[in-house]
Design a protein around this motif. Sequence first.
Motif, PDB file in Angstrom:
ATOM      1  N   THR B  84     -10.437  52.501  92.429  1.00 16.79           N
ATOM      2  CA  THR B  84      -9.200  52.773  91.706  1.00 16.79           C
ATOM      3  C   THR B  84      -9.268  52.239  90.288  1.00 16.79           C
ATOM      4  O   THR B  84     -10.125  51.413  89.964  1.00 16.79           O
ATOM      5  N   ILE B  92       2.549  53.522  85.019  1.00 17.15           N
ATOM      6  CA  ILE B  92       3.692  53.358  85.918  1.00 17.15           C
ATOM      7  C   ILE B  92       4.564  54.613  85.841  1.00 17.15           C
ATOM      8  O   ILE B  92       4.774  55.165  84.772  1.00 17.15           O
ATOM      9  N   GLN B 103       4.837  53.624  97.347  1.00 12.97           N
ATOM     10  CA  GLN B 103       4.698  54.636  98.400  1.00 12.97           C
ATOM     11  C   GLN B 103       3.789  55.778  97.971  1.00 12.97           C
ATOM     12  O   GLN B 103       2.959  56.253  98.737  1.00 12.97           O
ATOM     13  N   VAL B 104       3.965  56.198  96.720  1.00 13.34           N
ATOM     14  CA  VAL B 104       3.201  57.345  96.248  1.00 13.34           C
ATOM     15  C   VAL B 104       1.722  56.965  96.118  1.00 13.34           C
ATOM     16  O   VAL B 104       0.839  57.811  96.232  1.00 13.34           O
ATOM     17  N   ALA B 105       1.464  55.665  95.920  1.00 13.98           N
ATOM     18  CA  ALA B 105       0.081  55.210  95.777  1.00 13.98           C
ATOM     19  C   ALA B 105      -0.606  55.059  97.124  1.00 13.98           C
ATOM     20  O   ALA B 105      -1.821  55.132  97.223  1.00 13.98           O
ATOM     21  N   MET B 106       0.186  54.839  98.167  1.00 14.37           N
ATOM     22  CA  MET B 106      -0.397  54.555  99.477  1.00 14.37           C
ATOM     23  C   MET B 106      -1.072  55.804 100.022  1.00 14.37           C
ATOM     24  O   MET B 106      -0.427  56.824 100.205  1.00 14.37           O
ATOM     25  N   ARG B 152      -0.023  48.297  93.034  1.00 14.87           N
ATOM     26  CA  ARG B 152      -0.295  49.677  93.415  1.00 14.87           C
ATOM     27  C   ARG B 152      -1.783  49.889  93.710  1.00 14.87           C
ATOM     28  O   ARG B 152      -2.151  50.687  94.566  1.00 14.87           O
TER      29      ARG B 152
END
Lengths: 288, 254
Positions: B84, B92, B103-106, B152
């Motif tokens: 990453t 951000i 959440q969007v990164a998970m 993140r």
Amino acid sequence: MDVVIILTINGLATGLLLFMMAAGLSVIFGLMGIMNFAHGAFFMLGSYASTWTYLKTGNFALAMLAGTAVGTFIGFLTERSILRPVYGKPLAQILITLGAFIVLNEMVKAVWGPNVIPSPVPPLLEGEFRVGGVLVSRYRIFIIFFGVSTAATVQWLLNRTRLGMIVRAGVENAEMIQILGVNIRRVFAAVFLLGTALASLGGTMIGPTLGQIGPFVSTQYLLLGFIVVVIGGLGSLIGSLVAGVLVGLMNNYVVWLYPPAAMPLNIILMSLILLVKPTGLFGKEGAH
Amino acid sequence: MSDTRILRVAGLHAFIGQFYVLHGVDVEVQNHEIMVLLGRNGAGKTTTLRCVMGLVRAHEGIVELAGENIKGLPPHEIANKKLTLVPEDQGIFSVLTVAENLQVAMRPSRAKKEDRRRLDFAMSLFPDLKQAWNRKAGTLSGGQKQMLALARALINENKLMMLDEPSKGLAPVVVKGLVPVMKELRTYASVLLVEQNLSFASKVGDAFSIISDGKTVQSGKMNDLIEAPETQRLYLGVHMGGGESAQIWTSSSS
């Protein structure tokens, strides 16, 4: 007073159809920076396929379904065949989508002819409601009801689902969403399909408000769609909704007063809003 | 011989538009090591990171993650090989809340329990974020945004984290707070760090590599650099002073 109420109802109905037309246009641009000129053709495909189906079967629900299906399917083919090869090439995108727009227009003329086709209101939605002494068209109320539910569904999709979260993030920073492991092409393909479905669904309902459809539908509504997108702010769904209703209302008032002024006034309204807020009503600074 | 190299970049060449930006970058990051990429502004440090991530096309050279070629893959596929990047501007999503940013990164499709554990870990490193959980990320302070960006990156299990100037624009006291965080990071992943703040870099780095004009000119252990003021002057245009009393050097033109 009665006239104002009727014009407002009509304006709201037009506005919600414009929202359906513009929503896809706006989010497609916000996500990938693609100005999709072919979008107007999907709206028109929706209107033609549904009118044809209605004239053949007399079933308006089936007609709406058929119109949406045809528009979405052609949209799917368009994305697959001509848009994929030009990702990341803005000039090529403008040329190829404009080309697709012209080709689809001519194809519609080849199939259904260059003349207007009558598009009657289905009997179930014909006539008026009497609301406090004012007669309002049942069909317009139907559009408003349907449009509001559609807008709410799309808003829910965008705010409550993972796809929606990715789309909102991607509109702000498409590169970062890829760094986080998201295949943006696939997300974009899904958004393109949804946008196309919305436009063709909007198209299926336009016929009965005009009483007829013709090849003019695509050009006229593509232009209005662009105006709505610019006023609302590129990439903003709420912006498309507010701007759609604004333009819809203004059009109906102005057309009643002095029809030729409608289109110039739209453009004046757009210019004024851009003067005050160059990103549009709900546009974000720096998004493309 | 067991290979402990997490990242191997050799003879990397790249263009940005018509500009020939990288011509011969070599960097290796060992397992659980913090490698600091140094160099003047415009030397090609950020481009090197972007090239490894797949955001800039590698024209020539080798890019391998844990022995596997990743050159030429699209960024999302590289990310899913557990690598990453935290970019210089932190990337951000300001319209999303702090929770949504995470959440969007998970990466989905992993065990719920494991998700929970990584989230708790990220939160334990950055307790500030927990309080701002439902706030729009755009309203966070610079330091909080940096923490969110790091959190993140930590929310997924990564082999390598590339950080582009995490100290940039942060108050000295916040930078100081980053030092233990960086040391903690090393126990979870290898780190490739681009840094202008030599004092910060020397406190957290295990090894260094200097890029000058798009080319790797020197690399070695961090201690060797600290004791080589000549090298510092020649390639970085700075002088750190001696040993413990190293002055904080801040970039004036970035």
